[in-house]
Design an enzyme around this catalytic site. Structure first.
Site, PDB file in Angstrom:
ATOM      1  N   GLU A 115       0.815  -1.215   0.000  1.00 41.56           N
ATOM      2  CA  GLU A 115       0.000   0.000   0.000  1.00 41.56           C
ATOM      3  C   GLU A 115       0.850   1.267   0.000  1.00 41.56           C
ATOM      4  O   GLU A 115       0.505   2.247  -0.666  1.00 41.56           O
ATOM      5  CB  GLU A 115      -0.919  -0.016   1.224  1.00 41.56           C
ATOM      6  N   ASP A 116       1.976   1.256   0.731  1.00 41.86           N
ATOM      7  CA  ASP A 116       2.723   2.502   0.970  1.00 41.86           C
ATOM      8  C   ASP A 116       4.138   2.520   0.393  1.00 41.86           C
ATOM      9  O   ASP A 116       4.838   3.522   0.545  1.00 41.86           O
ATOM     10  CB  ASP A 116       2.818   2.769   2.483  1.00 41.86           C
TER      11      ASP A 116
END
Length: 710
Positions: A115-116
């Site tokens: 996600e990051d």
């Protein structure tokens, strides 16, 4: 928000709390004395906690996952200023303390990488395998760029679908939210409230349903502090003022230990101080609290039988409060929870609540599905049953052998698949999770249905038959006919009754009785496709009269039912009683009335007894050759549109003429139609009654036993 508010239970429970303190290692423990840019030996804390539950665990994969996570998140910082790696480490530590197995911990270390950071799911799959990849993908949020305002609801939908295949997805999400809630103080107040509301409405109910009480209780306290700060402060002050409450409970615990020791029962007796929300609820329920109200006793034993032995000793040596006794061992809760609950009063009058369970029950009570380990260990060929989309294994019909797939989750997955609209899904999800109790009802074929408490026959019909339940006209509950609005109880047997007419559909009134999202969504969808059914129906006529009953000039035709004769009174007018409307070949009895006429009743008519009681003498009556006759029939039915039209059409098709018709106002979705009919041939009455019973919604047709409508 202050650090203390971020951990509202710390001050009141750290000193005596028997279960694991999930905040034992916070920021300082993770960062250590080193500079902020490094996290030396941080994975060692996770490894230590993991080995406490799984001594033979292979830690190599955890070290590899940590190295990938640390290098990927390097240079990233949380809003609090901490290195971002502290977050996946804290999440993993929470799960390790609960006893999660190695695959779950590996995925939790990596849960934010896709996600990051630049790490891809393909890299995770190649490095750590399909299961870890599936778990990481399950908790990865959807991008707001793609989904806009629907990103959060659709992310939860994605997680729930993934949880349906592997409940460890939700375990990671719950631990992730717990750590985020602990550090929420750096956020703006409005964002704190928004996150707290979603936590309250969705994640806390999910933690409860998955049995993860250790996470649920702390989440409740954190949400309580944010959404109800005044009540939280009042509760905190109350706990602080009663700091000696532990001593009162400890005194009772000492007496319990002595009783069990004298009985030769080996058991641990621990103190369980209530968390903030629990104290708040007890105060609202009982008013002023005594010392022992601030906690409970926990008795841990080795075997199930020992639980009942402890219960027997406590109820023998103390005064039990029978109203407080609950047996969740014989009847476990739907979230896997098992325990005996009781309350006893000591000789000094102190009342203490007691929980009795085995050590294994305690692990499951605290950690829920996390304590079950990996339910997907395949005993078949290598690679079978991977949750990422490969063919599952272990079930008789190709399904996974998953003890953690409860009925509520299966229902949730069923209805969400038919809810493409995000707002409807989000509203229905919150409503579904708000139901905090579940009942089990039995089907007529011996199967079972899990339904939320308060569910009705409507819910049971859709749970069993899906969209085919649109044709439901009623139900039998415990063998007796019941309206669709009937609320079901735990252990009831329910049999939905479906009409043969597939074109029939639900009434808008059904929405008032449907508690499950599956039923509400199906009904709403059908009504949207059939807008004419959603319009208010014109009231059915209270009474209508036509046909051969009326003669010119308004006089009733004498002899309209002159199919009977009186041998002793030749030529006497004969009238068939309207209270029972006899027809050939009924056994009949006649009574002379004013004007020289004879009234004819069926032999079993209550009017016969009344006439005899009045001193009237019966006369012999016999059926004549004429076949034409009049009869009054009562049709009992479940209300629905076009019922009156369908019944009158059936009557006309059978060749009968409607003399009069009365439709009583509906009551609990039931309606009664009373028809007085002129038949050309009395022999056709049985077939007419059968045809009327076959009309959708009609469950009984009988001869009238009361005066017919004028």
């Amino acid at each position: 928000m202050s650090a203390e508010a971020a951990n509202p239970g710390a001050a009141g429970r750290r000193r005596v709390r028997p279960r694991l303190d999930l905040r034992r290692l916070g920021r300082a423990a993770l960062l250590g004395p080193a500079a902020r840019g490094r996290v030396p030996d941080a994975i060692g804390h996770v490894a230590e906690a993991h080995r406490a539950h799984h001594p033979a665990a292979d830690l190599a994969i955890l070290h590899r996952a940590y190295l990938l996570a640390e290098s990927s998140h390097r240079g990233q910082f949380r809003k609090s200023g901490e290195p971002y790696i502290t977050h996946p480490l804290a999440v993993t530590l929470i799960l390790a303390e609960l006893g999660a197995e190695t695959t779950t911990l590996t995925a939790s270390l990596l849960h934010d990488t896709v996600e990051d950071t630049d790490v891809t799911l393909t890299q995770v799959r190649e490095e750590f395998g399909e299961e870890v990849c599936y778990l990481v993908d399950g908790v990865t949020k959807l991008e707001k760029v793609d989904y806009g305002a629907a990103a959060e609801p659709e992310t939860f939908r994605k997680m729930l679908v993934a949880t349906g295949n592997d409940v460890r997805v939700m375990s990671i999400k719950l631990a992730d939210r717990l750590h985020n809630m602990r550090t929420l103080g750096v956020m703006r107040p409005e964002k704190q409230e928004r996150i707290a509301r979603v936590t309250r409405d969705v994640l806390i109910p999910l933690a409860e349903r998955l049995g993860v009480q250790a996470l649920k209780t702390e989440l409740e306290d954190l949400v309580f502090a944010i959404l109800h700060p005044e009540e939280y402060e009042r509760t905190r002050a109350l706990i602080a003022e009663n700091g000696d409450a532990v001593d009162a409970l400890a005194a009772v615990a000492g007496k319990v230990r002595a009783v069990l020791r004298d009985a030769g029962i080996h058991a641990e007796v621990l103190l369980r101080p209530r968390h903030f929300v629990s104290v708040h609820r007890v105060r609202l329920k009982r008013g002023d609290l005594s010392g022992t109200d601030f906690g409970r006793l926990l008795v841990l034993v080795g075997e199930d039988a020992d639980c009942y032995a402890v219960l027997g000793e406590l109820h023998t040596c103390f005064t039990p409060l029978i109203s407080e006794f609950k047996d969740f061992i014989a009847a476990p809760k739907f979230n896997l929870y098992q325990s005996l609950h009781t309350a006893v009063a000591a000789t000094d009058g102190a009342v203490a609540e007691v929980l009795i369970r085995t050590h294994q029950m305690h692990r499951v009570a605290e950690a829920g599905v996390v304590a079950l380990g990996n339910p997907y260990t395949a005993d078949t060929a290598e690679g079978a049953g991977s949750p990422g989309g490969a063919e599952p294994s272990g079930g008789a019909e190709g399904e996974r052998a998953d003890p953690t797939r409860p009925g509520w989750l299966s229902r949730l997955l069923d209805w969400q698949s038919s809810t493409p609209d995000t707002d409807t899904f989000w509203t229905s999800l919150r409503a579904d999770l708000a139901e905090d109790r579940e009942i089990t009802v039995f089907r007529a074929d011996g199967g079972t249905l899990g339904l939320p408490a308060g569910a009705s026959c409507v819910d049971a019909a859709y749970a069993q038959h899906g969209e085919a339940a649109h044709a439901c006209v009623g139900a039998r509950v415990n063998g007796r006919l019941a309206a669709l609005a009937t609320r079901l109880g735990d252990g009831d047997t329910v049999e939905p009754l479906l009409a043969q007419d597939a074109a029939s559909g639900p009434s808008p009134d059904w929405l008032q009785h449907a508690r499950t999202p599956a039923a509400r969504i199906a009904i709403t969808g059908w009504l949207a496709e059939h807008p004419e059914a959603a319009k208010p129906q014109d009231a059915a006529p209270r009474a209508a009269a036509s046909g051969p009953a009326a003669a010119p000039g308004g006089r009733r035709r004498a002899g309209a039912n002159a199919v009977a004769e009186v041998p002793g009174l030749p030529g006497a007018p004969v009238r068939l009683a309207g209270c029972c409307t006899p027809v050939p070949p009924d056994a009949v009895t006649g009574f002379p009335v004013r004007g020289g006429a004879v009234t004819v009743h069926r032999g079993e008519c209550p009017g016969v007894s009344r006439m005899r009681a009045m001193g009237r003498q019966p006369v012999e009556v016999r059926w004549g050759r004429a076949a034409e006759c009049r009869v009054t029939l009562v049709a009992e039915a479940f209300g629905r549109p076009r019922l009156l039209a369908d019944l009158t059409e059936t009557i006309a098709t059978a060749g009968a003429a409607v003399v009069s018709a009365t439709v009583e106002p509906p009551s609990e979705q039931r309606v009664r139609h009373t028809y007085t009919l002129q038949l050309q041939d009395a022999a056709g009455l049985p077939s007419l009654m059968r045809a009327m019973r076959e009309v959708a919604g009609v469950y009984d047709v009988s001869r009238a036993r009361h005066p017919a409508a004028p």
